[in-house]
Design a protein around this motif. Structure first.
Motif, short mmCIF file in Angstrom:
data_model
loop_
_atom_site.label_atom_id
_atom_site.label_comp_id
_atom_site.label_asym_id
_atom_site.label_seq_id
_atom_site.Cartn_x
_atom_site.Cartn_y
_atom_site.Cartn_z
N GLN A 115 0.81 -1.21 0.00
CA GLN A 115 0.00 0.00 0.00
C GLN A 115 0.85 1.27 0.00
O GLN A 115 0.32 2.37 -0.17
CB GLN A 115 -0.90 0.03 1.25
N PHE A 116 2.16 1.12 0.19
CA PHE A 116 3.04 2.27 0.33
C PHE A 116 3.99 2.32 -0.86
O PHE A 116 4.93 1.53 -0.95
CB PHE A 116 3.82 2.20 1.65
N PRO A 117 3.77 3.27 -1.78
CA PRO A 117 4.55 3.30 -3.01
C PRO A 117 6.05 3.55 -2.80
O PRO A 117 6.85 3.21 -3.66
CB PRO A 117 3.90 4.43 -3.82
N GLN A 118 6.42 4.10 -1.68
CA GLN A 118 7.84 4.36 -1.43
C GLN A 118 8.59 3.10 -0.99
O GLN A 118 9.81 3.11 -0.90
CB GLN A 118 8.02 5.49 -0.40
N LEU A 119 7.86 2.02 -0.72
CA LEU A 119 8.49 0.77 -0.29
C LEU A 119 8.57 -0.20 -1.46
O LEU A 119 7.59 -0.41 -2.17
CB LEU A 119 7.71 0.14 0.86
N HIS A 120 9.74 -0.81 -1.62
CA HIS A 120 9.97 -1.76 -2.70
C HIS A 120 10.46 -3.08 -2.11
O HIS A 120 11.51 -3.11 -1.45
CB HIS A 120 10.99 -1.22 -3.70
N PHE A 121 9.70 -4.13 -2.34
CA PHE A 121 10.01 -5.46 -1.81
C PHE A 121 11.33 -5.98 -2.39
O PHE A 121 11.52 -5.98 -3.60
CB PHE A 121 8.86 -6.40 -2.17
N ALA A 122 12.22 -6.44 -1.51
CA ALA A 122 13.52 -6.94 -1.95
C ALA A 122 13.73 -8.40 -1.59
O ALA A 122 14.77 -8.97 -1.94
CB ALA A 122 14.64 -6.09 -1.35
N GLY A 123 12.78 -9.03 -0.90
CA GLY A 123 12.91 -10.45 -0.59
C GLY A 123 12.37 -10.82 0.76
O GLY A 123 11.96 -9.96 1.55
N SER A 124 12.34 -12.13 1.00
CA SER A 124 11.86 -12.63 2.29
C SER A 124 12.67 -13.85 2.69
O SER A 124 13.30 -14.50 1.86
CB SER A 124 10.37 -13.00 2.20
N ALA A 125 12.66 -14.12 3.97
CA ALA A 125 13.34 -15.29 4.51
C ALA A 125 12.53 -15.82 5.68
O ALA A 125 11.78 -15.07 6.31
CB ALA A 125 14.76 -14.93 4.95
N ASN A 126 12.71 -17.11 5.98
CA ASN A 126 11.91 -17.70 7.06
C ASN A 126 12.74 -18.32 8.17
O ASN A 126 12.22 -19.02 9.03
CB ASN A 126 10.93 -18.73 6.49
N ASN A 127 14.06 -18.07 8.17
CA ASN A 127 14.88 -18.52 9.29
C ASN A 127 16.08 -17.59 9.47
O ASN A 127 16.37 -16.76 8.61
CB ASN A 127 15.31 -19.98 9.11
N TYR A 128 16.74 -17.75 10.57
CA TYR A 128 17.83 -16.85 10.97
C TYR A 128 18.95 -16.76 9.92
O TYR A 128 19.36 -15.67 9.53
CB TYR A 128 18.39 -17.34 12.32
N ASP A 129 19.46 -17.90 9.48
CA ASP A 129 20.60 -17.90 8.56
C ASP A 129 20.24 -17.26 7.22
O ASP A 129 21.01 -16.45 6.69
CB ASP A 129 21.12 -19.32 8.34
N GLU A 130 19.07 -17.62 6.67
CA GLU A 130 18.64 -17.02 5.41
C GLU A 130 18.38 -15.52 5.58
O GLU A 130 18.68 -14.73 4.68
CB GLU A 130 17.39 -17.72 4.88
N ALA A 131 17.83 -15.15 6.72
CA ALA A 131 17.55 -13.73 6.99
C ALA A 131 18.85 -12.93 7.04
O ALA A 131 18.95 -11.85 6.45
CB ALA A 131 16.78 -13.60 8.30
N LEU A 132 19.84 -13.45 7.75
CA LEU A 132 21.12 -12.75 7.84
C LEU A 132 21.74 -12.58 6.46
O LEU A 132 22.17 -11.48 6.09
CB LEU A 132 22.07 -13.51 8.78
N ASP A 133 21.77 -13.65 5.68
CA ASP A 133 22.33 -13.56 4.33
C ASP A 133 21.55 -12.58 3.46
O ASP A 133 22.15 -11.78 2.73
CB ASP A 133 22.34 -14.94 3.66
N LEU A 134 20.23 -12.62 3.53
CA LEU A 134 19.40 -11.73 2.72
C LEU A 134 19.66 -10.27 3.06
O LEU A 134 19.84 -9.43 2.18
CB LEU A 134 17.92 -12.07 2.94
N ILE A 135 19.70 -9.96 4.34
CA ILE A 135 19.92 -8.57 4.77
C ILE A 135 21.32 -8.10 4.39
O ILE A 135 21.49 -6.97 3.90
CB ILE A 135 19.64 -8.40 6.27
N LEU A 136 22.31 -8.94 4.57
CA LEU A 136 23.68 -8.55 4.20
C LEU A 136 23.82 -8.37 2.69
O LEU A 136 24.52 -7.47 2.23
CB LEU A 136 24.69 -9.57 4.71
N GLU A 137 23.13 -9.19 1.91
CA GLU A 137 23.22 -9.09 0.46
C GLU A 137 22.45 -7.88 -0.06
O GLU A 137 22.96 -7.10 -0.86
CB GLU A 137 22.65 -10.35 -0.20
N ARG A 138 21.22 -7.72 0.39
CA ARG A 138 20.35 -6.68 -0.15
C ARG A 138 20.49 -5.33 0.55
O ARG A 138 20.13 -4.30 0.00
CB ARG A 138 18.88 -7.13 -0.08
N GLN A 139 20.96 -5.33 1.77
CA GLN A 139 21.11 -4.12 2.57
C GLN A 139 19.87 -3.22 2.47
O GLN A 139 19.96 -2.06 2.05
CB GLN A 139 22.37 -3.37 2.19
N PRO A 140 18.72 -3.74 2.88
CA PRO A 140 17.49 -2.94 2.80
C PRO A 140 17.51 -1.81 3.82
O PRO A 140 18.23 -1.86 4.82
CB PRO A 140 16.41 -3.96 3.15
#
Length: 166
Positions: A29-54
């Motif tokens: 609903q918020f045009p200023q936000l752009h989806f960059a990915g999702s993760a469902n566990n700690y290790d994937e979340a850490l990798d996703l955030i470090l890679e995408r740097q949202p």
């Protein structure tokens, strides 16, 4: 005064596919936000955030599946690697961890089920903070951000609807 609408990338960290879908739908609903990915566990979340740097992370800290290891420990771990921390919005079912979340300086703490009005207030706080800082999303090459990284279970946005693939 118009709200600050510079585009910012966000990720969703949640072990519950329905909850992740709900967050994705409302954030859409918020045009200023752009989806960059999702993760469902700690290790994937850490990798996703470090890679995408949202600029923004929606984080479940009291997961249904303890094996996912989702918790505020993820925020502490991010401090080890990042000089520019993303803003964290905790999305969870209970108030028990509120104090702990505030101690690690999360931007907001929203109870599930998410309501658009609560998310709007959090996003407006986020926009205000970004405007005051004069900050943009951390610099990540455009090629990295072209395709959202989606961990199993898959949460993928479509044009007008959100689907979860098996």
């Amino acid at each position: 005064m118009q709200p600050y609408t510079m585009p910012h990338h966000y990720v969703i960290i949640d072990d519950n596919p329905a909850s992740a879908k709900e967050t994705l739908t409302l954030a859409g609903q918020f045009p200023q936000l752009h989806f960059a990915g999702s993760a469902n566990n700690y290790d994937e979340a850490l990798d996703l955030i470090l890679e995408r740097q949202p600029a923004l992370v929606f984080l479940e800290i009291d997961p249904e599946d303890p094996q996912s290891r989702l918790s505020l420990a993820l925020v502490s771990e991010l401090y080890r690697y990042l000089t520019v921390m993303p803003e964290i919005i905790v999305t969870t079912h209970g108030k028990v961890l509120t104090y702990d979340a505030l101690r690690v300086e999360v931007l907001d703490y929203i109870l599930k089920p998410l309501q658009l009005r609560d998310l709007r207030r959090s996003i407006m706080r986020f926009d205000k903070k970004m405007a005051l800082l004069g900050a943009a999303s951390p610099a990540v090459p455009a090629a990295v951000l072209e395709t959202p990284v989606i961990m199993e279970p898959v949460v993928a946005p479509t044009q007008d609807k959100v689907e979860i693939a098996a």
